[in-house]
Write a protein that holds these residues in place. Structure first.
Motif, mmCIF file in Angstrom:
data_model
loop_
_atom_site.group_PDB
_atom_site.id
_atom_site.type_symbol
_atom_site.label_atom_id
_atom_site.label_comp_id
_atom_site.label_asym_id
_atom_site.label_seq_id
_atom_site.Cartn_x
_atom_site.Cartn_y
_atom_site.Cartn_z
ATOM 1 N N ARG A 118 -1.620 0.886 13.091
ATOM 2 C CA ARG A 118 -2.354 1.879 12.309
ATOM 3 C C ARG A 118 -2.798 1.269 10.997
ATOM 4 N NH1 ARG A 118 2.569 4.220 13.699
ATOM 5 N NH2 ARG A 118 2.453 5.653 15.486
ATOM 6 N N ASP A 119 -3.792 1.924 10.379
ATOM 7 C CA ASP A 119 -4.190 1.545 9.024
ATOM 8 C C ASP A 119 -4.309 2.820 8.185
ATOM 9 O OD1 ASP A 119 -6.501 2.714 9.898
ATOM 10 O OD2 ASP A 119 -7.740 0.909 9.783
ATOM 11 N N SER A 120 -4.758 2.696 6.965
ATOM 12 C CA SER A 120 -4.869 3.861 6.076
ATOM 13 C C SER A 120 -5.820 4.904 6.641
ATOM 14 C CB SER A 120 -5.351 3.415 4.687
ATOM 15 O OG SER A 120 -4.398 2.608 4.063
ATOM 16 N N LEU A 140 2.124 17.204 5.906
ATOM 17 C CA LEU A 140 2.996 16.639 4.876
ATOM 18 C C LEU A 140 4.007 15.663 5.479
ATOM 19 C CD1 LEU A 140 3.575 19.785 2.625
ATOM 20 C CD2 LEU A 140 2.132 17.807 2.149
ATOM 21 N N GLU A 141 4.423 15.893 6.710
ATOM 22 C CA GLU A 141 5.320 14.938 7.391
ATOM 23 C C GLU A 141 4.634 13.585 7.563
ATOM 24 O OE1 GLU A 141 6.500 16.625 11.088
ATOM 25 O OE2 GLU A 141 7.527 18.350 10.171
ATOM 26 N N VAL A 142 3.365 13.618 8.005
ATOM 27 C CA VAL A 142 2.612 12.370 8.192
ATOM 28 C C VAL A 142 2.337 11.710 6.849
ATOM 29 C CG1 VAL A 142 0.489 11.350 9.113
ATOM 30 C CG2 VAL A 142 1.601 13.234 10.330
ATOM 31 N N ASN A 147 3.670 6.988 3.371
ATOM 32 C CA ASN A 147 4.254 6.377 2.182
ATOM 33 C C ASN A 147 5.406 5.443 2.555
ATOM 34 O OD1 ASN A 147 4.627 6.241 -0.786
ATOM 35 N ND2 ASN A 147 6.579 7.231 -0.307
ATOM 36 N N ILE A 148 6.245 5.887 3.499
ATOM 37 C CA ILE A 148 7.377 5.063 3.945
ATOM 38 C C ILE A 148 6.884 3.782 4.603
ATOM 39 C CG2 ILE A 148 9.323 4.970 5.563
ATOM 40 C CD1 ILE A 148 9.676 7.997 5.063
ATOM 41 N N GLN A 153 -2.211 5.104 -0.506
ATOM 42 C CA GLN A 153 -2.680 6.484 -0.445
ATOM 43 C C GLN A 153 -3.768 6.691 -1.488
ATOM 44 O OE1 GLN A 153 1.202 8.335 -0.926
ATOM 45 N NE2 GLN A 153 1.354 8.726 1.275
ATOM 46 N N THR A 154 -4.937 7.076 -1.017
ATOM 47 C CA THR A 154 -6.111 7.192 -1.874
ATOM 48 C C THR A 154 -6.301 8.622 -2.367
ATOM 49 O OG1 THR A 154 -7.539 7.691 -0.005
ATOM 50 C CG2 THR A 154 -7.205 5.348 -0.534
#
Length: 695
Positions: A118-120, A140-142, A147-148, A153-154
């Motif tokens: 995956r990517d951003s 919010l879970e994703v 972050n983990i 995060q943009t």
């Protein structure tokens, strides 16, 4: 169209030539994207599949996937995605966007979990897709997982996460995200600042939202809308309206979202005229804005305006929902406009919303308030589902229309259906006992409120019992109940007691109740008039003058009594001794003939009910030309034949003389009369009334 035609011709040539090299497909796929022609793109894919063409890279497939994503073609996109011999991160992300845009949340999460890497963009697509479809907790879970996993995060990421917090009213997580934004120096981005303002407003911290708003350098309409909506949601309609005016002064042009929110602000403030002006500013009025304005009229006593606006809504081609219909039907109920109500009922059937619980319950109430309990019962019996509101409407309707035993029987049916009655149910049940004079049953039902159903009796319940006891001659018990209530007696209790005293002629308790009402509601004319009338019936003219002087000193205005009747979809309103109607002369002639006919049968107007110190001739004229009698005469002139009842509405309690008058008219002319006053319905048939002279 020229570009599309050339594209079609080029693809036709490709088909005619058979198998082609990869270089031939590339410009055609790009052209499909440029002109947004998904049909020709599918032809290209079909040609590629037919010749078992599998390009070594995924460029062509990705372009086709992108086009399918743009048009929301889920099955085509998935079919192509499954056939791809080689998928890169762009392929996976494009397929994610297909599911995100179409709202296929289950497939979106499943595909995301299957991704080899995956990517951003992957994370942002999933977070935005989940948040945008209301799956805020999953979004919010994703966001936390992103972050983990260490992905950047943009602004785009944080806006989606803040929107999720807004939907959940999760202030704690919202503040945590705000902290990340502050550390990352992203707060100056206008989309982020808008999302922050919206989050704080929707989470109840409106002052913090205003603080952020005031520090936003490049404000836009979205920023203003977020704060305006926030003030509305937090119960501050005045600040919502003030900000709207501030926005215009600052040079920003409101959009339909702004106006719709401000409309709600005026609605909450009861500023109906201002709301109407704002409503007219909306260019594309949707169902919500129409319904909001209609409800605003209904809740502020402008039922006729609500009906007019509903007609315009239909003319504009906007389809009302169940909530719109229930509000409009409530307007018909309050005005007792049976014809209008029947028309609206027909519209509801045509649009397939007549079985909506809100609509059917409103229809039951409307037919009952128009005195047609038979039609109300038909609606009630055919409802696919019923709740306690539906049962209450029917029970109350029976009680108001003098069918007290039917009301109590229906209440027993409610209990058999294992439904739990509420406080409104017991007001209806006790009212039925009151009208029927069922004192023992009333005591039993009153006791059951707390003992059987674990509810706390309200002041409305106590008022019903005081009325029942007082009217049944148990005045001492009624006074004891007033004194021993767990609640402090309010104006409803004292008004009820005063009304009972006026009926029973109990001057001592009447003066006590009136004195309390003068203190609680010094500007309400009702208690002054009732006490004055009691003095007048006893010839105590000095006391009458004293009460009137007190009213004058407190600037208390007497409200006008009036009656109205609906004839051929037109409403005609009358006051006592009215001379304003275009057909006044004909009405008075008709009423005089009717009075003469009654006098020949032995009726004499009860001039003792004229509570003014005037000569007998003036008393006779005053009592004979009450508003409901004028309305009746007009109704008989317009509808002299047939079996349809004459239907009259009055805004206050019908007087004793008019009540007797209606009874005799119903017998002499052989025509039923339905009169709705402020207390109840009176169905006059063959010389008797459904209230059994107990109202």
């Amino acid at each position: 169209m020229k570009g599309r035609e050339k594209l079609r011709q080029a693809i036709d040539s490709l088909y005619a030539g058979g198998q082609a090299a990869a270089e031939a497909y590339t410009p055609l796929v790009v052209e499909c994207l440029r002109v947004n022609d998904v049909g020709q793109a599918k032809r290209l894919q079909s040609h590629m599949d037919r010749h078992y063409f599998t390009p070594s890279d995924s460029f062509l497939h990705n372009r086709l996937l992108h086009l399918y994503a743009r048009f929301g073609k889920i099955s085509d996109a998935r079919n192509l995605f499954d056939k791809m011999p080689r998928r890169d991160i762009i392929s996976w992300n494009t397929m994610l966007s297909v599911y995100a845009k179409s709202g296929s949340v289950e497939n979106l999460r499943a595909l995301f979990d299957q991704m080899p890497s995956r990517d951003s963009v992957s994370y942002n697509t999933v977070i935005a897709g989940l948040a945008g479809r209301g799956f805020s907790s999953q979004a919010l879970e994703v966001f936390l997982r992103m972050n983990i996993d260490g992905f950047e995060q943009t602004e785009y990421t944080h806006v989606s996460a803040l929107n999720a917090c807004s939907r959940l009213s999760d202030l704690r997580k919202g503040k945590q995200i705000h902290g990340r934004i502050y550390v990352g120096r992203l707060g100056r981005n206008v989309f982020v600042s808008n999302a922050l303002t919206d989050m704080y407003a929707k989470c109840g911290e409106i002052d913090r939202a205003r603080w952020l708003f005031d520090r936003t350098d490049n404000k836009n309409v979205v920023s203003w809308n977020s704060l305006i909506a926030g003030y509305l949601k937090n119960g501050q309609p005045k600040k919502c309206i003030d900000l709207f005016q501030e926005m215009q002064v600052a040079g920003f042009k409101p959009d339909d979202v702004t106006v719709s929110n401000v409309l709600g602000g005026y609605f909450q403030s009861g500023m109906v005229e201002e709301a109407s002006k704002v409503f007219s500013m909306i260019k594309k009025k949707d169902k919500v804005s129409w319904t909001t304005m209609i409800v605003s009229y209904v809740q502020n006593g402008k039922e006729e305006d609500a009906l007019t606006l509903f007609s315009k809504m239909l003319a504009e081609g906007v389809k009302p929902d169940g909530f719109t219909f229930s509000s409009v039907i409530s307007s018909c109920a309050r005005l007792a406009y049976l014809c209008n109500g029947q028309v609206v009922h027909g519209k509801a059937i045509l649009l397939g919303v007549d079985n909506d619980l809100l609509v059917s319950s409103a229809l039951v109430d409307m037919y009952c308030k128009c005195g047609i309990t038979k039609d109300a019962s038909v609606v009630f019996d055919t409802m696919p589902t019923r709740n306690v509101v539906s049962w209450n409407a029917m029970i109350r309707g029976y009680a108001q229309n003098g069918q007290d035993l039917e009301a109590l029987a229906l209440y027993e049916n409610l209990l058999q259906e294992k439904l739990k009655p509420d406080n409104i149910t017991f007001v209806a049940v006790l009212s039925a006992c009151n009208h029927a004079g069922l004192i023992e049953e009333g005591r039993r039902y009153f006791d059951s409120i707390s003992k059987r159903h674990a509810l706390v009796p309200t002041l409305d319940h106590y008022a019903c019992m005081i009325n029942l006891l007082g009217r049944s001659g148990c005045m001492r018990e009624a006074m004891d109940l007033t004194k021993n209530m767990p609640h402090e007696p309010n104006s409803l209790i004292w008004s009820t007691l005063l009304s009972v005293c006026a009926m029973k002629g109990d001057m001592e308790y009447a003066e006590m109740a009136a004195k309390r009402l003068f203190e609680l509601e010094p500007r309400n004319a009702g208690p002054y008039i009732m006490l004055s009338n009691m003095y007048a019936t006893r010839g105590r003219w000095e006391d009458v003058a004293a009460v009137r002087s007190l009213m004058k000193s407190k600037n208390v205005k007497k409200f006008a009594a009036y009656s109205w009747i609906e004839i051929d979809n037109e409403v005609h309103k009358f006051v006592a001794e009215d001379a304003t109607h275009p057909q006044t002369e004909i009405i008075y002639e008709g009423l005089s003939r009717l009075i003469k006919k009654l006098q020949e049968a032995g009726f004499m107007p009860d001039t003792k009910l004229v509570l003014h110190d005037v000569v007998e001739e003036e008393k006779f004229a005053s009592i004979c030309y009450h508003s409901e009698k004028l309305a009746l005469a007009f109704g008989l002139i317009k509808k002299p034949h047939g079996t349809t009842p004459i239907r009259i509405m009055k805004n206050i309690r019908v007087c004793g003389d008019c009540h007797q008058f209606m009874k005799l008219v119903s017998r002499i002319i052989g025509r039923s009369i339905i009169l709705r006053d402020s207390n109840r319905f009176h169905h006059f048939v063959d010389g008797s009334c459904s209230c059994k002279d107990y109202w």
